[in-house]
Design a protein around this motif. Structure first.
Motif, PDB file in Angstrom:
ATOM      1  N   GLU A 228       6.331   1.032  -4.324  1.00 32.55           N
ATOM      2  CA  GLU A 228       5.154   1.567  -3.480  1.00 32.55           C
ATOM      3  C   GLU A 228       5.933   2.883  -2.635  1.00 32.55           C
ATOM      4  O   GLU A 228       6.723   2.624  -2.193  1.00 32.55           O
ATOM      5  CB  GLU A 228       4.514   0.779  -2.564  1.00 32.55           C
ATOM      6  CG  GLU A 228       3.103   1.383  -1.770  1.00 32.55           C
ATOM      7  CD  GLU A 228       2.363   0.504  -1.230  1.00 32.55           C
ATOM      8  OE1 GLU A 228       2.666  -0.879  -1.436  1.00 32.55           O
ATOM      9  OE2 GLU A 228       1.275   0.745  -0.604  1.00 32.55           O
ATOM     10  N   VAL A 235       0.889   3.425   4.276  1.00 37.14           N
ATOM     11  CA  VAL A 235       1.463   2.497   3.579  1.00 37.14           C
ATOM     12  C   VAL A 235       1.498   1.229   4.305  1.00 37.14           C
ATOM     13  O   VAL A 235       1.255   0.099   3.873  1.00 37.14           O
ATOM     14  CB  VAL A 235       2.880   2.870   3.209  1.00 37.14           C
ATOM     15  CG1 VAL A 235       3.558   1.693   2.313  1.00 37.14           C
ATOM     16  CG2 VAL A 235       2.843   3.868   1.830  1.00 37.14           C
ATOM     17  N   ARG A 240      -0.746  -1.162  -0.732  1.00 36.01           N
ATOM     18  CA  ARG A 240      -1.463  -1.439  -2.110  1.00 36.01           C
ATOM     19  C   ARG A 240      -0.552  -2.165  -3.085  1.00 36.01           C
ATOM     20  O   ARG A 240      -1.044  -2.898  -4.169  1.00 36.01           O
ATOM     21  CB  ARG A 240      -1.863  -0.052  -2.706  1.00 36.01           C
ATOM     22  CG  ARG A 240      -2.599   0.723  -1.831  1.00 36.01           C
ATOM     23  CD  ARG A 240      -3.003   2.149  -2.288  1.00 36.01           C
ATOM     24  NE  ARG A 240      -3.749   1.992  -3.632  1.00 36.01           N
ATOM     25  CZ  ARG A 240      -4.793   1.900  -3.708  1.00 36.01           C
ATOM     26  NH1 ARG A 240      -5.675   1.736  -2.451  1.00 36.01           N
ATOM     27  NH2 ARG A 240      -5.718   1.781  -4.909  1.00 36.01           N
ATOM     28  N   HIS A 241       0.717  -2.372  -2.958  1.00 34.86           N
ATOM     29  CA  HIS A 241       1.541  -3.379  -3.676  1.00 34.86           C
ATOM     30  C   HIS A 241       1.506  -4.765  -2.931  1.00 34.86           C
ATOM     31  O   HIS A 241       2.227  -4.805  -1.916  1.00 34.86           O
ATOM     32  CB  HIS A 241       2.897  -2.816  -3.860  1.00 34.86           C
ATOM     33  CG  HIS A 241       3.696  -3.569  -5.182  1.00 34.86           C
ATOM     34  ND1 HIS A 241       4.113  -4.694  -4.887  1.00 34.86           N
ATOM     35  CD2 HIS A 241       3.933  -2.700  -6.363  1.00 34.86           C
ATOM     36  CE1 HIS A 241       4.631  -4.840  -6.243  1.00 34.86           C
ATOM     37  NE2 HIS A 241       4.459  -4.092  -6.945  1.00 34.86           N
ATOM     38  N   THR A 244       4.913  -5.256  -0.874  1.00 38.92           N
ATOM     39  CA  THR A 244       4.773  -4.617   0.478  1.00 38.92           C
ATOM     40  C   THR A 244       3.978  -5.529   1.394  1.00 38.92           C
ATOM     41  O   THR A 244       4.116  -5.652   2.518  1.00 38.92           O
ATOM     42  CB  THR A 244       4.060  -3.305   0.385  1.00 38.92           C
ATOM     43  OG1 THR A 244       4.595  -2.503  -0.619  1.00 38.92           O
ATOM     44  CG2 THR A 244       4.417  -2.318   1.781  1.00 38.92           C
ATOM     45  N   PRO A 298       3.102   3.738 -12.391  1.00 37.25           N
ATOM     46  CA  PRO A 298       2.721   3.897 -10.945  1.00 37.25           C
ATOM     47  C   PRO A 298       1.474   4.881 -10.908  1.00 37.25           C
ATOM     48  O   PRO A 298       1.338   5.786 -11.833  1.00 37.25           O
ATOM     49  CB  PRO A 298       3.873   4.988 -10.645  1.00 37.25           C
ATOM     50  CG  PRO A 298       5.105   4.624 -11.411  1.00 37.25           C
ATOM     51  CD  PRO A 298       4.687   4.429 -12.625  1.00 37.25           C
ATOM     52  N   HIS A 304      -0.031   8.492  -2.133  1.00 40.15           N
ATOM     53  CA  HIS A 304       0.224   7.217  -1.945  1.00 40.15           C
ATOM     54  C   HIS A 304       0.415   6.510  -3.489  1.00 40.15           C
ATOM     55  O   HIS A 304      -0.431   6.352  -4.289  1.00 40.15           O
ATOM     56  CB  HIS A 304      -0.818   6.249  -1.223  1.00 40.15           C
ATOM     57  CG  HIS A 304      -0.430   4.991  -0.740  1.00 40.15           C
ATOM     58  ND1 HIS A 304      -1.199   4.459   0.196  1.00 40.15           N
ATOM     59  CD2 HIS A 304       0.616   4.092  -1.316  1.00 40.15           C
ATOM     60  CE1 HIS A 304      -0.754   2.950   0.317  1.00 40.15           C
ATOM     61  NE2 HIS A 304       0.121   2.845  -0.557  1.00 40.15           N
ATOM     62  N   THR A 306       1.594   3.631  -6.166  1.00 45.48           N
ATOM     63  CA  THR A 306       1.468   2.140  -6.300  1.00 45.48           C
ATOM     64  C   THR A 306       1.920   1.765  -7.636  1.00 45.48           C
ATOM     65  O   THR A 306       1.251   2.311  -8.509  1.00 45.48           O
ATOM     66  CB  THR A 306       0.426   1.495  -5.799  1.00 45.48           C
ATOM     67  OG1 THR A 306      -0.070   2.214  -4.699  1.00 45.48           O
ATOM     68  CG2 THR A 306       0.366   0.082  -5.666  1.00 45.48           C
ATOM     69  N   CYS A 308       1.505  -1.257  -9.528  1.00 48.65           N
ATOM     70  CA  CYS A 308       0.992  -2.356  -9.525  1.00 48.65           C
ATOM     71  C   CYS A 308      -0.378  -2.549 -10.833  1.00 48.65           C
ATOM     72  O   CYS A 308      -1.047  -1.231 -10.615  1.00 48.65           O
ATOM     73  CB  CYS A 308       0.578  -2.947  -8.504  1.00 48.65           C
ATOM     74  SG  CYS A 308      -0.429  -4.559  -8.259  1.00 48.65           S
ATOM     75  N   SER A 311      -3.501  -2.233  -8.851  1.00 51.15           N
ATOM     76  CA  SER A 311      -3.726  -1.388  -7.675  1.00 51.15           C
ATOM     77  C   SER A 311      -5.273  -0.927  -7.414  1.00 51.15           C
ATOM     78  O   SER A 311      -5.654  -0.699  -6.413  1.00 51.15           O
ATOM     79  CB  SER A 311      -3.024  -0.245  -7.800  1.00 51.15           C
ATOM     80  OG  SER A 311      -3.297   0.579  -9.010  1.00 51.15           O
TER      81      SER A 311
END
Lengths: 329, 332
Positions: A228, A235, A240-241, A244, A298, A304, A306, A308, A311
């Motif tokens: 991320e 953040v 969003r991950h 994190t 990503p 931003h 992420t 995931c 996400s």
């Protein structure tokens, strides 16, 4: 753009095979910004910074990717003349960068004379100037490193890094070993120097609260990859991950009402193994079958980034992540 | 101090404890026959009740580690008295000293250094049993139960391993098992998690709390990190340059610090939230040389509120209405 790291791959040869310490990491350092590179031991943050400087350990090599400094791709050979003059480094323990048998002043003069082609007289005057810049009395130039406290040594290391007026400062855990009050003094000084000298900075740290206090942008690394990245406020307020989110929960917060810190169970993967899918999947409370195969692309939403699979559901997951029960194994 | 109702006796009592360390002498000091000392601890008075968990916080050099070592009789005070369960520590010898050693244990700061790299994990954890003269036939059971306490499952997987084969979190659990194997009543943990990654740290903190509750331990946690001890201790003692400046409930100390030094310490702790606007640091400068501390209040030359009296008179550690103790001329 001051610095762009693109799909960086760093391999270490070990007895038990190749360890992919950095495996496809990309991030940028905009001009005049402080970027925090954050993650736990072994996530590749220090290796990434050493790769930028072209000073990897003997068994390490850049296996792929690009490092672009001020628009020009650089490698180990072309980085060397840039060190000190353009790209400077502040280590975690200033004791390891300062030679115990020479006075601190002599060491700064040495850099100025050898690297900056200054005369001895010019170098001495400049060393005094640099000491003043970092809040040290120029009388202390005659002292040896062991006569300095931890905070003073760190100031001296920063003075030395700034000797040849670099535009990019790379700092590896520069305040980790320091007490909180000294830590705050050094962070405030770094911010003041950054503004006064228009520096760009990369700050490697495991400490989210240091990132929150000092940095403009943050890049979160996990198992050699960026999971991320984006503006710090964005953040940290709206991660969003899941990694994190977990890191944020596990971090002590003096001002929160929570009486419990929530661990992330398990440990990072062995980087010598063949890894497929999301590397955080084995520890992730939100894992789904799709997470464990293929590569994760990503996604970027307004600066931003992420990495995931889920996400799109980040807001829902974030709400669930606040509940400690989510993280119980 | 006069209390009408006799209080239940504290497990650990420190009275005006002083510790001086000799420092190397300059030629002129040798000629003049002077023996300069660092006053690492300068009059510490502290009671720790049975079952309490207290944090001792302060910056490097404030004397917190020395204080922990004195509590365990790993070093001797230069003055004052320390009693454990009513018995003076300096009077312990022979069997009474061995009994104390079984009851009071240290958890080391750095798990990577705390274990002998050439000993297996079993030997590391069994060693205190051997030193305490516990019959060998009991060792395996005792070690197994200590391992269960620290949640290292699959006992047999670890016993023959060496420290370098374990992760930091596992090592810290082994170090804790070693401290628990004799069934102590009192534990001093010096920065027990400062070397660990955050995701692991939370698990060890939870474990420390669980072990303390399950075994009814009295615990002292020494740390520079106020944010961390908040999760462990109901009470916090703040030290500055060898003295206690504030002592009270942790929540009070964090929310409503009274000593100017504690206020600076709280203000300096970074928080993991970028929206939090932080007030500027209320003090400047560095901790002065412990060989030549300022007269009067040791904090005065960095204190934004210092006035004439602070240089002349050492502020007493006064107990306030809420049971808080503060050593400041402006307070009380």
């Amino acid at each position: 753009m001051m610095l762009a790291v693109e799909d960086l791959q760093i391999h270490y040869a070990t007895r038990d095979g190749v360890a992919r310490a950095v495996d496809g990491a990309s991030f940028v350092v905009p001009e005049g910004r402080i970027v925090g590179l954050v993650g736990e031991s072994g996530c590749g943050k220090t290796t990434a910074v050493r790769a930028i400087m072209g000073v990897l350990a003997e068994n390490g090599r850049r296996a792929g990717g690009k490092v672009v400094f001020k628009g020009t791709a650089i490698d180990e050979r072309t980085t060397r003349p840039l060190l000190w003059r353009e790209i400077a480094y502040v280590p975690q323990s200033a004791m390891s960068s300062l030679d115990p048998v020479y006075t601190v002043g002599a060491q700064i003069v040495e850099v100025l004379v050898k690297r900056g082609n200054a005369s001895r007289a010019q170098a001495k005057a400049r060393a005094a100037e640099l000491f003043e810049l970092v809040g040290l009395s120029d009388r202390r130039l005659a002292d040896y490193p062991h006569q300095f406290s931890g905070g003073m040594r760190q100031r001296a290391a920063i003075a030395m890094a700034l000797a040849l007026e670099p535009s990019l400062l790379l700092a590896d855990e520069p305040v980790t070993a320091l007490d909180v009050i000294v830590q705050r003094q050094i962070l405030d000084m770094l911010r003041a120097l950054q503004q006064r000298l228009k520096l760009s900075m990369v700050m490697v740290t495991h400490d989210i609260s240091v990132v929150a206090y000092l940095c403009d942008e943050v890049v979160v690394m996990y198992a050699g990859q960026v999971v991320e990245s984006g503006p710090v406020r964005e953040v940290l307020a709206r991660p969003r991950h899941p990694y994190t989110m977990g890191l944020r929960n596990a971090f002590p917060d003096l001002l929160s009402d929570a009486m419990e810190l929530v661990p992330i169970h398990g440990s990072p993967p062995d980087l010598r193994a063949e890894l497929v899918g999301c590397r955080f999947a084995p520890r992730c409370p939100f894992v789904q079958p799709a997470c464990t195969s293929g590569a994760i692309t990503p996604e970027v939403a307004v600066n931003h980034l992420t990495a995931c699979r889920r996400s799109a559901e980040a807001d829902t997951l974030r709400a669930a992540a606040l509940d400690p029960k989510t993280w119980h194994s | 101090m006069s209390t009408l109702v006799p209080k239940e006796r504290a497990l650990l009592e420190l009275r005006d404890v002083v510790k001086h360390f000799p420092v190397s002498r300059s030629l002129s000091e040798i000629v003049r026959g002077r023996h300069p000392v660092v006053r690492a601890l300068d009059g510490i008075t502290l009671d720790i009740g049975a079952g309490d968990a207290i944090a001792i916080v302060g910056e490097s050099g404030c004397g917190k580690t020395t204080l922990g070592r004195l509590m365990l009789k790993l070093t001797e005070p230069s003055g004052g008295a320390i009693a454990f369960d009513g018995a003076a520590l300096d009077g312990l010898a022979g069997e009474s000293l061995r009994a104390f050693r079984r009851q009071a244990q240290l958890v080391f700061q750095n798990p990577f250094d705390a274990l002998n790299p050439r000993f297996t994990i079993y030997r590391a954890v069994a060693e205190p049993l051997l030193n305490a003269g516990i019959a060998k036939s009991e060792h395996a059971d005792r070690v197994a139960s200590a391992f269960r306490r620290v949640h290292l499952p699959d006992l047999e997987r670890y016993l023959d391993r060496y420290p370098h084969q374990l992760s930091g979190g596992q090592l810290q659990r082994v170090v804790l098992a070693r401290a628990l194997v004799l069934g102590p009543r009192f534990l001093v943990a010096d920065e027990p998690v400062s070397m660990l990654d955050v995701s692991v740290r939370a698990g060890i903190l939870a474990l420390l709390r669980e072990v303390r509750d399950a075994m009814g331990l009295t615990a002292v946690y020494i740390s520079h990190d106020l944010a961390l001890v908040r999760y462990l201790c109901e009470r916090t003692v703040v030290m500055y340059l060898g003295t206690v400046v504030e002592d009270g409930p942790t929540a009070e100390i964090v929310r409503n610090p009274r000593h100017p030094y504690t206020r600076a310490l709280v203000a300096a702790v970074p928080v993991p939230d970028a929206d939090q606007s932080r007030s500027p640091l209320p003090i400047s400068g560095n901790v002065p040389d412990a060989r030549e501390p300022p007269s009067g209040c040791r904090f005065r030359d960095r204190c934004p509120h210092a006035f004439a009296r602070c240089a002349e008179e050492v502020p007493a550690l006064r107990t306030t209405a809420s049971g808080h103790r503060v050593a400041c001329h402006l307070d009380g």
